[in-house]
Design an enzyme around this catalytic site. Sequence first.
Site, PDB file in Angstrom:
ATOM      1  N   ASP A 101     -12.871  -0.024  -8.868  1.00 52.68           N
ATOM      2  CA  ASP A 101     -11.558  -0.573  -8.548  1.00 52.68           C
ATOM      3  C   ASP A 101     -11.512  -2.035  -8.977  1.00 52.68           C
ATOM      4  O   ASP A 101     -12.489  -2.582  -9.486  1.00 52.68           O
ATOM      5  CB  ASP A 101     -11.239  -0.387  -7.072  1.00 52.68           C
ATOM      6  CG  ASP A 101     -12.206  -1.132  -6.162  1.00 52.68           C
ATOM      7  OD1 ASP A 101     -13.089  -1.853  -6.678  1.00 52.68           O
ATOM      8  OD2 ASP A 101     -12.090  -0.994  -4.938  1.00 52.68           O
ATOM      9  N   SER A 102     -10.391  -2.690  -8.749  1.00 50.41           N
ATOM     10  CA  SER A 102     -10.192  -4.046  -9.269  1.00 50.41           C
ATOM     11  C   SER A 102     -10.652  -5.138  -8.327  1.00 50.41           C
ATOM     12  O   SER A 102     -10.756  -6.291  -8.719  1.00 50.41           O
ATOM     13  CB  SER A 102      -8.706  -4.262  -9.567  1.00 50.41           C
ATOM     14  OG  SER A 102      -7.971  -4.313  -8.351  1.00 50.41           O
ATOM     15  N   PHE A 105      -7.839  -4.300  -3.445  1.00 48.13           N
ATOM     16  CA  PHE A 105      -7.667  -3.612  -2.163  1.00 48.13           C
ATOM     17  C   PHE A 105      -8.447  -4.312  -1.055  1.00 48.13           C
ATOM     18  O   PHE A 105      -7.928  -4.593   0.020  1.00 48.13           O
ATOM     19  CB  PHE A 105      -8.106  -2.150  -2.281  1.00 48.13           C
ATOM     20  CG  PHE A 105      -8.059  -1.405  -0.975  1.00 48.13           C
ATOM     21  CD1 PHE A 105      -6.861  -0.919  -0.487  1.00 48.13           C
ATOM     22  CD2 PHE A 105      -9.201  -1.198  -0.221  1.00 48.13           C
ATOM     23  CE1 PHE A 105      -6.796  -0.248   0.725  1.00 48.13           C
ATOM     24  CE2 PHE A 105      -9.154  -0.522   0.990  1.00 48.13           C
ATOM     25  CZ  PHE A 105      -7.950  -0.052   1.458  1.00 48.13           C
ATOM     26  N   ASP A 173      -4.321  -6.097  -8.771  1.00 49.46           N
ATOM     27  CA  ASP A 173      -3.004  -6.052  -8.142  1.00 49.46           C
ATOM     28  C   ASP A 173      -3.096  -6.616  -6.737  1.00 49.46           C
ATOM     29  O   ASP A 173      -4.175  -6.784  -6.183  1.00 49.46           O
ATOM     30  CB  ASP A 173      -2.468  -4.609  -8.079  1.00 49.46           C
ATOM     31  CG  ASP A 173      -3.279  -3.725  -7.135  1.00 49.46           C
ATOM     32  OD1 ASP A 173      -4.522  -3.911  -7.078  1.00 49.46           O
ATOM     33  OD2 ASP A 173      -2.703  -2.861  -6.462  1.00 49.46           O
ATOM     34  N   ASP A 299      -9.901   9.577  -3.851  1.00 47.88           N
ATOM     35  CA  ASP A 299     -11.140   8.973  -3.363  1.00 47.88           C
ATOM     36  C   ASP A 299     -10.979   8.589  -1.915  1.00 47.88           C
ATOM     37  O   ASP A 299      -9.867   8.302  -1.453  1.00 47.88           O
ATOM     38  CB  ASP A 299     -11.525   7.743  -4.203  1.00 47.88           C
ATOM     39  CG  ASP A 299     -10.730   6.491  -3.807  1.00 47.88           C
ATOM     40  OD1 ASP A 299     -11.168   5.779  -2.885  1.00 47.88           O
ATOM     41  OD2 ASP A 299      -9.678   6.236  -4.419  1.00 47.88           O
ATOM     42  N   CYS A 340     -21.297  27.564   3.557  1.00 50.84           N
ATOM     43  CA  CYS A 340     -21.746  26.434   2.754  1.00 50.84           C
ATOM     44  C   CYS A 340     -23.190  26.665   2.314  1.00 50.84           C
ATOM     45  O   CYS A 340     -24.048  27.033   3.126  1.00 50.84           O
ATOM     46  CB  CYS A 340     -21.639  25.148   3.564  1.00 50.84           C
ATOM     47  SG  CYS A 340     -22.149  23.663   2.672  1.00 50.84           S
ATOM     48  N   CYS A 342     -25.067  24.221   0.850  1.00 54.74           N
ATOM     49  CA  CYS A 342     -25.697  22.925   0.626  1.00 54.74           C
ATOM     50  C   CYS A 342     -27.114  22.916   1.190  1.00 54.74           C
ATOM     51  O   CYS A 342     -27.526  23.823   1.921  1.00 54.74           O
ATOM     52  CB  CYS A 342     -24.865  21.806   1.258  1.00 54.74           C
ATOM     53  SG  CYS A 342     -25.021  21.654   3.057  1.00 54.74           S
ATOM     54  N   CYS A 345     -27.158  23.089   5.109  1.00 55.31           N
ATOM     55  CA  CYS A 345     -26.804  24.383   5.694  1.00 55.31           C
ATOM     56  C   CYS A 345     -27.795  25.472   5.310  1.00 55.31           C
ATOM     57  O   CYS A 345     -27.962  26.460   6.046  1.00 55.31           O
ATOM     58  CB  CYS A 345     -25.390  24.774   5.260  1.00 55.31           C
ATOM     59  SG  CYS A 345     -24.098  23.770   6.036  1.00 55.31           S
ATOM     60  N   HIS A 371     -24.070  17.522   3.504  1.00 55.21           N
ATOM     61  CA  HIS A 371     -23.143  18.610   3.814  1.00 55.21           C
ATOM     62  C   HIS A 371     -21.705  18.215   3.525  1.00 55.21           C
ATOM     63  O   HIS A 371     -20.931  18.998   2.947  1.00 55.21           O
ATOM     64  CB  HIS A 371     -23.270  19.025   5.282  1.00 55.21           C
ATOM     65  CG  HIS A 371     -22.135  19.878   5.743  1.00 55.21           C
ATOM     66  ND1 HIS A 371     -22.018  21.210   5.410  1.00 55.21           N
ATOM     67  CD2 HIS A 371     -21.017  19.581   6.467  1.00 55.21           C
ATOM     68  CE1 HIS A 371     -20.902  21.704   5.914  1.00 55.21           C
ATOM     69  NE2 HIS A 371     -20.278  20.732   6.560  1.00 55.21           N
TER      70      HIS A 371
END
Length: 420
Positions: A101-102, A105, A173, A299, A340, A342, A345, A371
Amino acid sequence: MSDLPTAYPGFSFEITHKAPDSRARLGRLTTPHGTISTPNFIFCGTKASIKGVTPAQMRAEKTDIILSNTYHLMIQPGADIVAKMGGLHRFMGWDGPMLTDSGGFQIFSMGHGSVADEIKGRRTQTRDTTLLKITEKGATFRSYMNGEKLFLSPELSIDIQRKLGADLIVQFDECTPFHVDRAYTAKSMALSHRWGDRSLKEFAKGGGMSYNGLPQALYGIIQGGVYEDLRKESATYTKDRPFFGTAVGGSLGANTAQMDEVVAMTMPHTHPDRPVHLLGIGGIRDIFAGVVQGIDTFDCVSPTRIARHGWALAPKAKGERLNMRNSRFREDPNPIDPACDCYACSNFSRAYIHHLLKAGELLAMQLLSIHNVATMNRLLRDVREAIATGTLAEARQRWVYDPQAQENGEGDPVAQGGAA
């Protein structure tokens, strides 16, 4: 803007399917570090690290793309160090696509005296302000680490992102929060547009290349708060400039309903052939609300952040998560989610993770993070399949909490027999 490049070598975005009954679409976003299918979720490696999870573990759970934050990395360790180490990919050992990002934020969310939720409309916590001054040149603020006075402008933001070396980068920004009025929002939006033009010129000055010699692609940001005319004006601005992609930013309203309205009023005016990213949003419900409006990537810090507090993402769960500290899991032999596959799990029970949390063992947070990463990736694969087959509404029913349908088990995937 005729002196600016309109082509982005090494990058492309191909729309491969459009839903007939909504703006939902499938795409292929190609970068110098690989191609990802969209819609997709970008995991937050804020300080060049996915907290508690290694790059190899992220890959094992089928992660396609991650991001890091310019604001945090300019403070520690500094962009020059990252560049000297070969850029973010080499520095952190991640070989896939990346976004930065810039910095705007974090500067402006903290600068208005609040945490990031304020930008999204909820003003529930406060902290000391760090933003000192906004001028046409840029923003002056204090480091959250030591109070050092710092300055960031569109040119410096692009230069830092060039040194960090991510594939996808973002214009500088001002990220306006919810509590400011329309007049301030309009003034801020106009400033962000001027900063966007300066970001483009600085990007062109560097030849669109990172310090390690690989091409980068620049996103423009749509501002305008909750005001439809401003959102349209800002979307038109990004569409008329030679950005590679579009990011929807700024305040999205006071609640999820208003956020949906803001996204809906914005998306018809975006460039139809460019990838669109929704900044900082990525709950399970939010994913489904966004994709029907044409959002391509999301995101959010939530998946790994809530894991560090003992929460596991689960389909149809109330609040989209299970509290693994809850005593009902003390003697539960089941995995977090039977559907799941993963690492967590596949190898450990709810009882074990509950025990680890109660014992204060760091492994609990790592397993829950793994997870939650896997769950978000599974969600987006399911979303892509549903868009392709015209079954997005059915997929939403499998994932999103419905209080009337969840009287038994409170959204527990074991009680449901798992979700697809």
